[in-house]
Design a protein around this motif. Structure first.
Motif, PDB file in Angstrom:
ATOM      1  N   THR A  93       0.837  -1.198   0.000  1.00 36.18           N
ATOM      2  CA  THR A  93       0.000   0.000   0.000  1.00 36.18           C
ATOM      3  C   THR A  93       0.875   1.253   0.000  1.00 36.18           C
ATOM      4  O   THR A  93       0.602   2.226  -0.723  1.00 36.18           O
ATOM      5  N   LEU A  94       1.939   1.243   0.811  1.00 31.54           N
ATOM      6  CA  LEU A  94       2.875   2.369   0.836  1.00 31.54           C
ATOM      7  C   LEU A  94       3.541   2.536  -0.520  1.00 31.54           C
ATOM      8  O   LEU A  94       3.642   3.651  -1.040  1.00 31.54           O
ATOM      9  N   TRP A  95       4.000   1.439  -1.099  1.00 28.87           N
ATOM     10  CA  TRP A  95       4.651   1.514  -2.412  1.00 28.87           C
ATOM     11  C   TRP A  95       3.688   2.036  -3.468  1.00 28.87           C
ATOM     12  O   TRP A  95       4.074   2.832  -4.323  1.00 28.87           O
ATOM     13  N   GLY A  96       2.441   1.594  -3.417  1.00 27.95           N
ATOM     14  CA  GLY A  96       1.436   2.110  -4.349  1.00 27.95           C
ATOM     15  C   GLY A  96       1.212   3.596  -4.157  1.00 27.95           C
ATOM     16  O   GLY A  96       1.064   4.348  -5.122  1.00 27.95           O
ATOM     17  N   GLY A  97       1.207   4.035  -2.889  1.00 22.73           N
ATOM     18  CA  GLY A  97       1.066   5.462  -2.597  1.00 22.73           C
ATOM     19  C   GLY A  97       2.244   6.267  -3.109  1.00 22.73           C
ATOM     20  O   GLY A  97       2.064   7.375  -3.638  1.00 22.73           O
ATOM     21  N   ILE A  98       3.447   5.709  -2.963  1.00 24.24           N
ATOM     22  CA  ILE A  98       4.640   6.401  -3.470  1.00 24.24           C
ATOM     23  C   ILE A  98       4.568   6.524  -4.987  1.00 24.24           C
ATOM     24  O   ILE A  98       4.867   7.579  -5.553  1.00 24.24           O
ATOM     25  N   MET A  99       4.158   5.436  -5.635  1.00 18.18           N
ATOM     26  CA  MET A  99       4.047   5.478  -7.105  1.00 18.18           C
ATOM     27  C   MET A  99       3.020   6.521  -7.549  1.00 18.18           C
ATOM     28  O   MET A  99       3.249   7.271  -8.496  1.00 18.18           O
ATOM     29  N   GLU A 100       1.897   6.564  -6.851  1.00 15.57           N
ATOM     30  CA  GLU A 100       0.848   7.527  -7.190  1.00 15.57           C
ATOM     31  C   GLU A 100       1.331   8.952  -6.943  1.00 15.57           C
ATOM     32  O   GLU A 100       1.065   9.860  -7.736  1.00 15.57           O
ATOM     33  N   CYS A 102       4.411   9.997  -7.090  1.00 21.58           N
ATOM     34  CA  CYS A 102       5.358  10.322  -8.167  1.00 21.58           C
ATOM     35  C   CYS A 102       4.627  10.705  -9.448  1.00 21.58           C
ATOM     36  O   CYS A 102       5.046  11.621 -10.155  1.00 21.58           O
ATOM     37  N   LEU A 103       3.538  10.005  -9.742  1.00 19.90           N
ATOM     38  CA  LEU A 103       2.760  10.341 -10.940  1.00 19.90           C
ATOM     39  C   LEU A 103       2.099  11.711 -10.815  1.00 19.90           C
ATOM     40  O   LEU A 103       2.065  12.481 -11.772  1.00 19.90           O
ATOM     41  N   LEU A 104       1.602  12.009  -9.624  1.00 21.43           N
ATOM     42  CA  LEU A 104       0.906  13.284  -9.416  1.00 21.43           C
ATOM     43  C   LEU A 104       1.829  14.495  -9.545  1.00 21.43           C
ATOM     44  O   LEU A 104       1.429  15.535 -10.050  1.00 21.43           O
ATOM     45  N   VAL A 105       3.050  14.365  -9.050  1.00 21.72           N
ATOM     46  CA  VAL A 105       3.964  15.505  -9.072  1.00 21.72           C
ATOM     47  C   VAL A 105       4.968  15.438 -10.220  1.00 21.72           C
ATOM     48  O   VAL A 105       5.867  16.254 -10.306  1.00 21.72           O
ATOM     49  N   TYR A 111      11.284   7.601  -9.631  1.00 22.60           N
ATOM     50  CA  TYR A 111      10.597   6.792  -8.624  1.00 22.60           C
ATOM     51  C   TYR A 111      11.579   6.188  -7.626  1.00 22.60           C
ATOM     52  O   TYR A 111      11.319   6.202  -6.424  1.00 22.60           O
ATOM     53  N   SER A 112      12.708   5.688  -8.092  1.00 24.11           N
ATOM     54  CA  SER A 112      13.650   5.037  -7.164  1.00 24.11           C
ATOM     55  C   SER A 112      14.181   6.040  -6.140  1.00 24.11           C
ATOM     56  O   SER A 112      14.364   5.697  -4.975  1.00 24.11           O
TER      57      SER A 112
END
Length: 138
Positions: A93-100, A102-105, A111-112
């Motif tokens: 869930t955290l990784w999905g939030g980080i990916m999202e 990154c996409l938003l900003v 990403y890494s």
């Protein structure tokens, strides 16, 4: 009867929560230790921001079919089933939030870097919380 009521009021006033963030930084005796526990990991592991994802990180994050698209329906898979032999729904869930995020900003290319910096920040916070937990017994 009056003494019993007074004892109950004193007991109720001593009911403070086990943990509060404001209490964490009010203790002068631990201020330097808390500062060190927060900054040293950032200095040491902050250099990982420029590192690429390694080993199975790519499988679990970038090439994970449940993050494409990244939505609640796909994330719910991690809370109900094992993925690649791991049941770690909070991490996914955290990784999905980080990916999202990154996409938003607009940082999907970095990403890494964001992934590593958030992990370092979480580890610094955990070090402070473990210290606070241990010192609460003394």
């Amino acid at each position: 009867m009056l003494e019993k009521d007074r004892a109950i009021k004193i007991q109720e006033s001593n009911n403070t929560p086990f943990f509060s963030f404001s209490k964490l930084f009010q203790t002068n005796q631990y201020g330097v230790i808390l500062l060190i526990l927060g900054i040293i990991p950032l200095l040491i592991y902050g250099q990982t921001a420029n590192f690429e994802l390694v080993w199975d990180d790519v499988i679990h994050t970038i090439n994970n079919k449940y993050f494409d698209p990244n939505n609640l329906e796909n994330l719910s898979h991690f809370w109900t089933e094992i993925f690649w032999g791991l049941y770690i729904p909070v991490s996914y869930t955290l990784w999905g939030g980080i990916m999202e995020l990154c996409l938003l900003v607009g940082l999907e290319a970095n990403y890494s870097m964001v992934f590593h910096l958030i992990n370092v920040l979480l580890h610094s916070i955990n070090g402070i919380l473990v210290f606070y937990f241990i010192t609460s017994f003394y």
